[in-house]
Write an enzyme that holds these catalytic residues in place. Sequence first.
Site, PDB file in Angstrom:
ATOM      1  N   LYS A   1       0.817  -1.229   0.000  1.00  0.00           N
ATOM      2  CA  LYS A   1       0.000   0.000   0.000  1.00  0.00           C
ATOM      3  C   LYS A   1       0.837   1.259   0.000  1.00  0.00           C
ATOM      4  CE  LYS A   1       0.305  -1.789   4.210  1.00  0.00           C
ATOM      5  NZ  LYS A   1       0.068  -3.056   4.846  1.00  0.00           N
TER       6      LYS A   1
ATOM      7  N   GLY B   1      -6.509  -6.460   3.025  1.00  0.00           N
ATOM      8  CA  GLY B   1      -5.956  -7.821   3.025  1.00  0.00           C
ATOM      9  C   GLY B   1      -6.759  -8.740   2.119  1.00  0.00           C
TER      10      GLY B   1
ATOM     11  N   GLY C   1       1.873 -10.999  15.414  1.00  0.00           N
ATOM     12  CA  GLY C   1       2.332 -10.755  14.044  1.00  0.00           C
ATOM     13  C   GLY C   1       1.427  -9.845  13.231  1.00  0.00           C
TER      14      GLY C   1
ATOM     15  N   LYS D   1      -4.249   3.645   2.935  1.00  0.00           N
ATOM     16  CA  LYS D   1      -5.354   2.858   2.383  1.00  0.00           C
ATOM     17  C   LYS D   1      -6.535   3.739   1.965  1.00  0.00           C
ATOM     18  CE  LYS D   1      -3.991  -1.306   4.875  1.00  0.00           C
ATOM     19  NZ  LYS D   1      -4.107  -2.007   6.170  1.00  0.00           N
TER      20      LYS D   1
HETATM   21  N1  HSE Z   1      -0.495  -3.698   9.611  1.00  0.00           N
HETATM   22  C1  HSE Z   1      -1.578  -3.784   8.698  1.00  0.00           C
HETATM   23  C2  HSE Z   1      -2.860  -3.889   9.500  1.00  0.00           C
HETATM   24  C3  HSE Z   1      -1.380  -4.965   7.804  1.00  0.00           C
HETATM   25  O1  HSE Z   1      -2.774  -4.110  10.706  1.00  0.00           O
HETATM   26  O2  HSE Z   1      -3.947  -3.743   8.966  1.00  0.00           O
HETATM   27  C4  HSE Z   1      -2.291  -5.034   6.642  1.00  0.00           C
HETATM   28  O3  HSE Z   1      -2.173  -3.936   5.800  1.00  0.00           O
END
Ligand code: HSE
Length: 412
Positions: free
Chosen positions: A100, A129, A182, A200
Amino acid sequence: MAKIAVLGHGVVGSGVVEVILSHAESLQERAKEEIVVKHILDLREFPELSYHNLFTKDFDVILHDDEVKIVVEVLGGVHPAYDFAKACLENGKSVVTSNKELVAAKGAELLAIAQKNNLNFLFEASVGGGIPIIRPISQCLAANDVTEIAGILNGTTNFILTKMITDKMGFDEALQLAQELGYAERDPAADVEGYDAQRKICILSSLAFGHHVYPETVHAEGITKITLEDVGYAKAWGGVIKLIGKVKKLPDGRLHILVGPMFVSNDSQLAHVDDVFNGIMVRGDATGDVVFYGKGAGKLPTASAVVADVIDCIKHFKARKYLYWEDSKEGMLVDYKTQLESFFVHINAEDVDAALKNAENSFGSITRIIRKSEQIGEAGFIVNEITEPVLEEKLAALTDIIVKGKIRLSSF
Ligand code: HSE
């Protein structure tokens, strides 16, 4: 047979290879061709992997391999991802990315190069995602005039806020848990300061409204200052705190874009999007509200969206997918500070009743909210329909209060 290369073998890159290997048969059926990973670019070595022989440290091996027609870029960051993606598009290779940062910074330019060379530059995984959102906005909702998009676009912060709301966990503890699981970016600031959501909403705005919106032109606030007291006030008000990215097309055509924590009413569907899930509401003139919901982060959901784009590239080798926007244009964004919004304000005062009276005199009217376990010398209230600079000016003039924080109210 479609031979592809994958740039980066981190969380998403390894997920992409895993999905391609584990779903080989069904992917072949859908793409009408076998998908073969020919090269993987990474500076590290992975001798333990069954496909260790595919690794290269030299991007030129991929760039000059004429058999490779599709390159998956999952390195993250703008450089060298941009240089690699540009070189691929200039050398006859379509590019699929989940990055992104890259799309938000360079989308218009890379889309233009792809168009010029009759190639595809696809990035379904860059927002939400595993949730389909880029394709729905560019294709399925194409008959609509989209007027507004509002979404929970960052899984990590939604996870943290959910832990604060449901488990009364403090911010630091919840962030640590998100990192252990993670979810968080390598640099947690990208998540918790709102930069990830900012990128985004820029991508979604560019797509929906046709001109590139650069992240540095969009105001973003994160969730680092949100306290359990704020969470309690939101509950007493009848909602929850969510990190929202939103864009609204104003009657004069300009866009009002903003990222920040907001009180979201329990009546809104977005209030019920919890944990690492994302929820994106797209308001169209013909459809009304359409809401997209699912896992917005994680290895396999993201890899699934990347591989779907690879299939789309294979099916469109000689035709371009219609996915395009122009570069930004002067004056397309309105200054968020000129817009009327409603705010929750949290204060401390020695004499709360007198302080609230003074606040009421200054703002015309306020609505007090009383949270459970409110402390003596503490109060919360709502101010409606005011610009942020005027709110700040008036609060600064109230010398009998200490402002602990302020949070916008969402309007959907
Ligand atoms: N770090 C991002 C989130 C990962 O937590 O949404 C996905 O873009």
